[in-house]
Write a protein that holds these residues in place. Sequence first.
Motif, mmCIF file in Angstrom:
data_model
loop_
_atom_site.group_PDB
_atom_site.id
_atom_site.type_symbol
_atom_site.label_atom_id
_atom_site.label_comp_id
_atom_site.label_asym_id
_atom_site.label_seq_id
_atom_site.Cartn_x
_atom_site.Cartn_y
_atom_site.Cartn_z
ATOM 1 N N MET A 152 20.209 -16.395 44.988
ATOM 2 C CA MET A 152 19.838 -15.099 45.558
ATOM 3 C C MET A 152 19.951 -15.150 47.087
ATOM 4 O O MET A 152 19.322 -15.977 47.729
ATOM 5 N N TYR A 153 20.793 -14.289 47.646
ATOM 6 C CA TYR A 153 21.003 -14.286 49.089
ATOM 7 C C TYR A 153 20.284 -13.125 49.762
ATOM 8 O O TYR A 153 20.224 -12.020 49.227
ATOM 9 N N ALA A 154 19.729 -13.393 50.937
ATOM 10 C CA ALA A 154 19.221 -12.333 51.791
ATOM 11 C C ALA A 154 20.061 -12.326 53.061
ATOM 12 O O ALA A 154 20.292 -13.378 53.657
ATOM 13 N N LEU A 155 20.535 -11.143 53.442
ATOM 14 C CA LEU A 155 21.289 -10.997 54.686
ATOM 15 C C LEU A 155 20.333 -10.448 55.746
ATOM 16 O O LEU A 155 19.789 -9.356 55.581
ATOM 17 N N ILE A 156 20.119 -11.243 56.791
ATOM 18 C CA ILE A 156 19.172 -10.872 57.849
ATOM 19 C C ILE A 156 19.943 -10.297 59.025
ATOM 20 O O ILE A 156 20.776 -10.986 59.618
ATOM 21 N N ILE A 157 19.680 -9.024 59.332
ATOM 22 C CA ILE A 157 20.463 -8.329 60.352
ATOM 23 C C ILE A 157 19.534 -7.937 61.501
ATOM 24 O O ILE A 157 18.712 -7.019 61.372
ATOM 25 N N ASP A 158 19.631 -8.671 62.613
ATOM 26 C CA ASP A 158 18.767 -8.390 63.764
ATOM 27 C C ASP A 158 19.451 -8.988 64.985
ATOM 28 O O ASP A 158 20.025 -10.073 64.902
ATOM 29 N N ASP A 159 19.396 -8.271 66.104
ATOM 30 C CA ASP A 159 20.070 -8.804 67.293
ATOM 31 C C ASP A 159 19.264 -9.908 67.970
ATOM 32 O O ASP A 159 19.785 -10.602 68.832
ATOM 33 N N SER A 160 18.007 -10.081 67.576
ATOM 34 C CA SER A 160 17.209 -11.159 68.166
ATOM 35 C C SER A 160 17.263 -12.408 67.287
ATOM 36 O O SER A 160 16.887 -12.368 66.111
ATOM 37 N N ARG A 161 17.679 -13.526 67.896
ATOM 38 C CA ARG A 161 17.697 -14.778 67.141
ATOM 39 C C ARG A 161 16.281 -15.216 66.792
ATOM 40 O O ARG A 161 16.040 -15.813 65.743
ATOM 41 N N ALA A 162 15.350 -14.915 67.678
ATOM 42 C CA ALA A 162 13.955 -15.278 67.400
ATOM 43 C C ALA A 162 13.472 -14.550 66.140
ATOM 44 O O ALA A 162 12.850 -15.149 65.258
ATOM 45 N N MET A 163 13.791 -13.250 66.048
ATOM 46 C CA MET A 163 13.356 -12.496 64.870
ATOM 47 C C MET A 163 14.091 -12.966 63.614
ATOM 48 O O MET A 163 13.496 -13.094 62.549
ATOM 49 N N ARG A 164 15.391 -13.261 63.745
ATOM 50 C CA ARG A 164 16.114 -13.768 62.571
ATOM 51 C C ARG A 164 15.501 -15.086 62.105
ATOM 52 O O ARG A 164 15.376 -15.341 60.913
ATOM 53 N N SER A 165 15.100 -15.895 63.068
ATOM 54 C CA SER A 165 14.510 -17.190 62.730
ATOM 55 C C SER A 165 13.174 -16.995 61.986
ATOM 56 O O SER A 165 12.896 -17.677 60.998
#
Lengths: 149, 290, 127
Positions: free
Chosen positions: C1-14
Motif C-alpha cells: 500500500m503506497y501513500a503519495l505525500i505531496i507538500d513543498d516542505s521537506r520538513a512536513m513531508r518528513s
Amino acid sequence: MTITVEPSYDDVQMLVDEVWTSFLGSEEPLLPGAPTDLAVGWSAAVTVSGEWHGMVSVELPTGLAEEVTRRMLMVEETLDEDVADAVGELVNMIGGNVKSLMPGPSVLSLPVVAAGRVARPSDSVEVCRLDASWAGTPLLVSVYVRKDA
Amino acid sequence: MTISDSSFAFVSDLARRETAMLYDPGKEYLVEARLLPLAREAGCTDVDAYVLRLQVDAAERAKALDALTINETSWFRDMAPYQAFTELMLPSIVARREHTRHISIWSAACSSGQEAYSLSMLLDEHLPPGWTAQILATDISHKMLARVEAGRYSQVEMNRGLPATSLVKYFSRAGSEWEVNDNLKKMVRTQHLNLSTSFPPLPTFDIVFIRNVLIYFDLDVKRDILRRVGQVISPDGFMLLGSSETTLDLDDHWDREAHGRVQVHRPVGYANVPAFSPQPTPESIAMTGA
Amino acid sequence: MYALIIDDSRAMRSILRRIVTDLGFETLEAADGQEALDHLNAGRIPTLCLIDWNMPVMDGYTFITNVRANSEWRDITLMMVTTESEHGQIVKALAAGAHEYVIKPFTPDAIADKLELLGLVAKAVPA
C-alpha cells in the motif's frame, strides 16, 4: 472602503500554541514572554491578500530555529536549507490559520524565509505582536496590515 | 523530572477521596502530565512544589481535580460503538417509541462533549422526521460542562476523528475555534454529576453511553454505579461501556449482546418488555429541545 | 500500500512520512502537484494521496481536479493536509473530490483517526 481588521491576541496566541505543541512536543510549553530585544537568526513571512491584506512573520534566534528543524525533520545535524524549509513551514501554518480568522476569501502566499530579519513593506503597521519563549529562548510572531487598508 | 512518592500519594488520596477515581502506583507519569501545565501556570518550579501548594490552596485543588478527571476524547471515538448506535440501538428504540416519538440518551462522563455531539450528529441524520431527542451530558468537572455548553473546539480537537463532511455540515468558524451549530446544541443538555455518589433525579434513558470511566473506579464503586444506571434505564434500553470494560463478574442485572466488535448491555428481561412501555417520565418530555 | 505525500516542505513531508510509515504504508513523495501527477502518469498509482494546498508550480486543489478528471485514478483516496482552514475552502476541496481534510497543525493521532474513518487502517488498539 475597507476597514482595518486585526486578529485578536488570544486567537493568535492559541493557534501559535497549537502549532508549537503539535510539532515540537508538549513537554516544553510555549510561554508568553515580555518583549525582548531578540537576536534574530532566522525569520519567515507569508502574506495574505484578498478581502484582507496582511503579513504574518515569525522571528527566531539561530539556536531555536535549529532545534525546531531537528524536531520536525528528526535529524541531528541541520543544513541551512533544512532550517529555511522548517521555519517556512512554521510560518505557513501560522499564517494560514491567521487568514482563517480574518474576513475572506483571501489567498495565502508561499513563505519567504531569510537568515536575519525579513523585510516588511514600509506602508505596514504591526497590529498584533506575540512575544513568547520556548525552552527559555524568546521568539516573536507578528501580524502586520497595510496602513491605508 | 519525576514526581516524589509523597506527592503522588497526596494526589492519589485526593483523587480517591473527592472523585473515587484510582491513581494507582505506576500512574505517576499520568499525574505528572496532567499537573505539570498547572504547575507552570501557577509559577511552581516542578510538580512537587505544586503539590505542596495544593495542600493549602483549595481553589488550586479544585483545578487539579478538574485536570485529573479529564479524559482525552475524540469524535466518533473507536467508531464501532457509533455503528452499533445507528445500526442496532436507534432502530430498536425507534420501533418501540412510536407513541412518544421521543428518545432519551445519557452521555455519562462526557468530558468536553465530543461523544454527546457525535451522537447528536447521528440523530440529526437518522432520526425519522417528527421525532425529538434529548442527550443529557454529565460530568464531574464544571469546567468540562461549560465547554460542552459552549460547543467550541480547537483546530487540533476538530482533526480528531470528525469526518470533513460533518465538519462543514455542523460547525462554523469562531475565531481560532469551531463552534457546533444551534440545532445540535439544542439536543444536548448538561448536568453536573458525580458517578460515585447517589444520582440526582434523572429521566429514564433509552440509551446510556458510559465509556472508559469505570476503569478508574474500584470494584465496589463499579458495581454500585452499574446498579444505579440500571435504575434509570428503560427495561428495553441499551447501555454501552468502553471497549475494555464489561459487566461480567460485576453485576448480573445485565445481558450482553454482541454487535460487530462491540458488546451492548441490556437490562435482564428486556426481551419480554412490551413495545409501548414504559411511559416516559414527564421530565423527559419537558426537556425536549427540538 | 503506497501513500503519495505531496507538500513543498521537506520538513512536513518528513513528519507525514513517519506517521504513515508507522501505519503500514510505503511512501512516495512530491514537492508540488505537477510532480505528483508525474508519478501517476508514470504508473505509480498510490492508494492514498496526502495533499498540501499551497505549493509552487501546481497547487493541491488543481491536483485534485486533475486526478478526478481521469477515471483510471478514481480508486485513489485523496486527503488534503493543509493550513487552509476556512469553512469555504474545506467545502471547495470536498466538492472537487477530496475524501477527507486535515487542518495543519495536526497530531499523528489525527492522521490515524482519519485513515481509520476512510477504512485504510485497521482500528487502533482499544483505549
